[in-house]
Design an enzyme around this catalytic site. Structure first.
Site, PDB file in Angstrom:
ATOM      1  N   HIS A   9     -26.509  -1.765  48.427  1.00 42.95           N
ATOM      2  CA  HIS A   9     -26.950  -3.130  48.071  1.00 42.95           C
ATOM      3  C   HIS A   9     -28.324  -3.113  47.387  1.00 42.95           C
ATOM      4  O   HIS A   9     -29.029  -4.110  47.386  1.00 42.95           O
ATOM      5  CB  HIS A   9     -26.987  -4.043  49.300  1.00 42.95           C
ATOM      6  CG  HIS A   9     -25.818  -3.885  50.208  1.00 42.95           C
ATOM      7  ND1 HIS A   9     -24.611  -4.500  49.974  1.00 42.95           N
ATOM      8  CD2 HIS A   9     -25.634  -3.142  51.330  1.00 42.95           C
ATOM      9  CE1 HIS A   9     -23.746  -4.160  50.913  1.00 42.95           C
ATOM     10  NE2 HIS A   9     -24.340  -3.323  51.743  1.00 42.95           N
TER      11      HIS A   9
ATOM     12  N   ASP B 101       0.812  -1.225   0.000  1.00 45.69           N
ATOM     13  CA  ASP B 101       0.000   0.000   0.000  1.00 45.69           C
ATOM     14  C   ASP B 101       0.843   1.271   0.000  1.00 45.69           C
ATOM     15  O   ASP B 101       0.547   2.229  -0.729  1.00 45.69           O
ATOM     16  CB  ASP B 101      -0.978   0.002   1.180  1.00 45.69           C
ATOM     17  CG  ASP B 101      -0.314  -0.158   2.534  1.00 45.69           C
ATOM     18  OD1 ASP B 101       0.898  -0.472   2.575  1.00 45.69           O
ATOM     19  OD2 ASP B 101      -1.002   0.022   3.559  1.00 45.69           O
TER      20      ASP B 101
ATOM     21  N   SER C  63     -41.920  -1.311  22.821  1.00 43.80           N
ATOM     22  CA  SER C  63     -41.987  -2.766  22.680  1.00 43.80           C
ATOM     23  C   SER C  63     -42.932  -3.106  21.545  1.00 43.80           C
ATOM     24  O   SER C  63     -43.972  -2.463  21.372  1.00 43.80           O
ATOM     25  CB  SER C  63     -42.484  -3.404  23.988  1.00 43.80           C
ATOM     26  OG  SER C  63     -42.831  -4.757  23.789  1.00 43.80           O
TER      27      SER C  63
ATOM     28  N   SER D 217      -0.769  -5.516  12.904  1.00 46.11           N
ATOM     29  CA  SER D 217      -1.398  -4.695  11.866  1.00 46.11           C
ATOM     30  C   SER D 217      -2.903  -4.914  11.757  1.00 46.11           C
ATOM     31  O   SER D 217      -3.690  -3.974  11.865  1.00 46.11           O
ATOM     32  CB  SER D 217      -0.736  -4.969  10.511  1.00 46.11           C
ATOM     33  OG  SER D 217      -1.364  -4.218   9.502  1.00 46.11           O
TER      34      SER D 217
ATOM     35  N   GLN E  39      11.237  -0.645  14.671  1.00 43.72           N
ATOM     36  CA  GLN E  39      10.698  -0.140  13.407  1.00 43.72           C
ATOM     37  C   GLN E  39       9.435   0.680  13.643  1.00 43.72           C
ATOM     38  O   GLN E  39       9.142   1.612  12.915  1.00 43.72           O
ATOM     39  CB  GLN E  39      10.389  -1.304  12.460  1.00 43.72           C
ATOM     40  CG  GLN E  39       9.982  -0.857  11.060  1.00 43.72           C
ATOM     41  CD  GLN E  39       9.766  -2.038  10.129  1.00 43.72           C
ATOM     42  OE1 GLN E  39       8.636  -2.381   9.811  1.00 43.72           O
ATOM     43  NE2 GLN E  39      10.843  -2.675   9.707  1.00 43.72           N
TER      44      GLN E  39
END
Length: 487
Positions: free
Chosen positions: A162, A90, A292, A337, A244
């Site tokens: 709770h 690319d 609904s 990648s 790299q």
């Protein structure tokens, strides 16, 4: 003409349903390839300005730079696409396509660089742009929550521990709990966004060997390359060392920011869903919205549910960059990648959708104060027993005796509520016991919910004034957003 969605192949719901066009553009091919060209120009300009020459002649001229700049935006995609079919690469395909438009500069495009020069630097630039958009939306969510907290800072409501009724708080104070987590996310985001650096141009294994060759070992000149590229691209500096690629730890840090925002949004949306079940708070519900397909009366918390759903995706998605970072071999492997192409854009697109939903929900959140009071008054007699006991002691009773009597009467009233399904009659039971020497009217006077919220309203005021408002003032130019929800 608006593009019609393809019906014969997979379409990402992140693009079709959830993420904004602005965030989608940041991760678009056009953004990527325009950035590649800007990076090639920055590299060529830097090499020219540092006097790159051969046999005493400049290798790069201003004419070539001008030619590159004249075609930075009009990308010949078809040429690049056809070239990639041939060479299967690319970056080199786009180097070729750019060269076709810039014949005078064709030979100096990408000089001394490797593919990661455009790929990785672009990834950092794109993530930085995406973080800026997330920052803007997060600040607006904080602003809307601040308004909500301030509006309802004095409205008493049952607090829950709770998910059982506990000492009262206020609706606004509860909102500050959501706010505080989003503020933490904003702090983390600003730190990571401010720490992002470019890769620069360091070559195939990060040693800058190609520039050692190009500049004949002139170390002082070579040291200037990365800082100059960074400045041209709007960054302070480049990472000092790399293989790299830039360290994939960077992607992990960014993904963790997104996961943190998702977790905060999930917590808030869960609370809203529970409150909507109690009919105390309700998210926006449009006039023609259907809750609904079977139960026409229903008003489901669909947007809060969507927040939770997307948030879980983002939290799990953060594992991808972490595992990728942990498994990179030496100076680089390419198993990052495909993962990066999915995990980073999709994490941002999902968080973008989450923040739009949060903004929409908070902006239109409906509070049903009468339902809140009804629930409060059903539980308040239990919570007022300490005050009632103190009033009885003031009238001459023994604290220990009053404590035992209130315990027994509370159990009786609790049985009436849970077993018999009756209303809470604790006050009536206490008034009927002569040991308390308190009338029902006197007891009912102590049933003002605002007496039991402690410092909640004061805490809201201090929190907004000291922590939230300075942030909003600092980011006032970003405020005023509204969210468009696609579905």
């Amino acid at each position: 003409m608006e593009e019609i969605m393809s019906t014969d192949r997979y379409n990402s719901p992140l693009s079709e349903r959830y993420a904004s066009k602005e965030m989608q553009y940041i991760f678009s091919p056009d953004m990527k390839f325009r950035t590649w060209r800007k990076l090639w120009i920055a590299l060529a300009e830097t090499e020219m300005e540092l006097g790159l020459s051969e046999n005493g002649q400049p290798v790069i001229t201003q004419e070539q730079i001008d030619e590159l700049k004249s075609h930075v935006d009009d990308i010949n995609y078809e040429v690049a696409k056809e070239r990639e079919k041939l060479v299967r690469h690319d970056v080199m395909s786009h180097v070729y396509a750019y060269g076709q438009q810039c014949p005078k500069a064709a030979g100096i495009i990408h000089l001394g660089a490797t593919s990661c020069y455009v790929g990785d630097n672009t990834d950092i630039i794109v993530m930085h742009q995406a973080l800026k958009l997330v920052h803007k939306k997060l600040v607006n969510v904080i602003a809307e929550l601040a308004k909500f907290a301030d509006t309802y800072k004095e409205l008493p409501t049952l607090a829950f521990t709770h998910f059982q009724p506990a000492q009262p708080t206020t609706v606004g104070k509860r909102a500050t709990l959501w706010l505080q987590e989003f503020l933490m996310d904003l702090e983390d985001l600003e730190y990571v966004m401010g720490s992002l650096k470019l890769l620069g141009s360091k070559g195939t294994t990060g040693t800058q060997a190609s520039f050692q060759e190009l500049f004949a070992g002139d170390q002082e000149t070579i040291d200037k390359i990365d800082p100059m590229i960074a400045k041209k691209m709007g960054f302070e500096e480049c990472y000092a060392v790399s293989g790299q690629t830039y360290s994939r730890k960077v992607d992990t840090r960014v993904a963790n920011i997104l996961a943190g925002i998702a977790a905060s949004a999930h917590k808030m949306s869960n609370d809203i869903r529970l409150l909507q079940h109690l009919k105390e708070v309700e998210e926006p519900f449009e006039k023609n919205q259907i809750g609904s397909s079977a139960m026409a009366y229903k008003r489901n918390p669909m947007r809060s549910e969507r927040i939770a759903s997307l948030a879980r995706y983002v939290m799990v998605d953060a594992l991808n960059p972490a595992i990728t970072s942990a498994t990179q071999w030496f100076e680089r492997t390419l198993d990052d990648s495909a993962n990066k192409r999915l995990s980073i854009p999709e994490g941002f697109l999902a968080v973008d959708g989450i923040l739009d939903l949060c903004l929409n929900v908070v902006d239109g959140l409906v509070v049903y104060d009468k339902v809140i009071r009804k629930h409060m008054m059903a539980e308040l007699p239990f919570m007022a027993t300490e005050n009632i006991m103190m009033d009885a002691v003031k009238n001459g009773a023994s604290r220990q005796e009053m404590h035992e009597k209130i315990r027994q009467l509370s159990m009786e009233a609790g049985k009436n509520v849970k077993v018999e399904g009756k209303d809470n009659n604790l006050l009536e039971l206490i008034a009927a016991d002569p040991a308390f020497n308190l009338t029902l009217e006197e007891l009912e006077q102590s049933m003002d919910p605002s007496r039991y919220v402690g410092r909640a309203p004061i805490q809201v005021d201090k929190f907004l004034a000291q922590l939230v408002n300075p942030v909003l003032e600092q980011n006032r130019e970003a405020l005023g957003m509204t969210a468009e929800i696609n579905v």
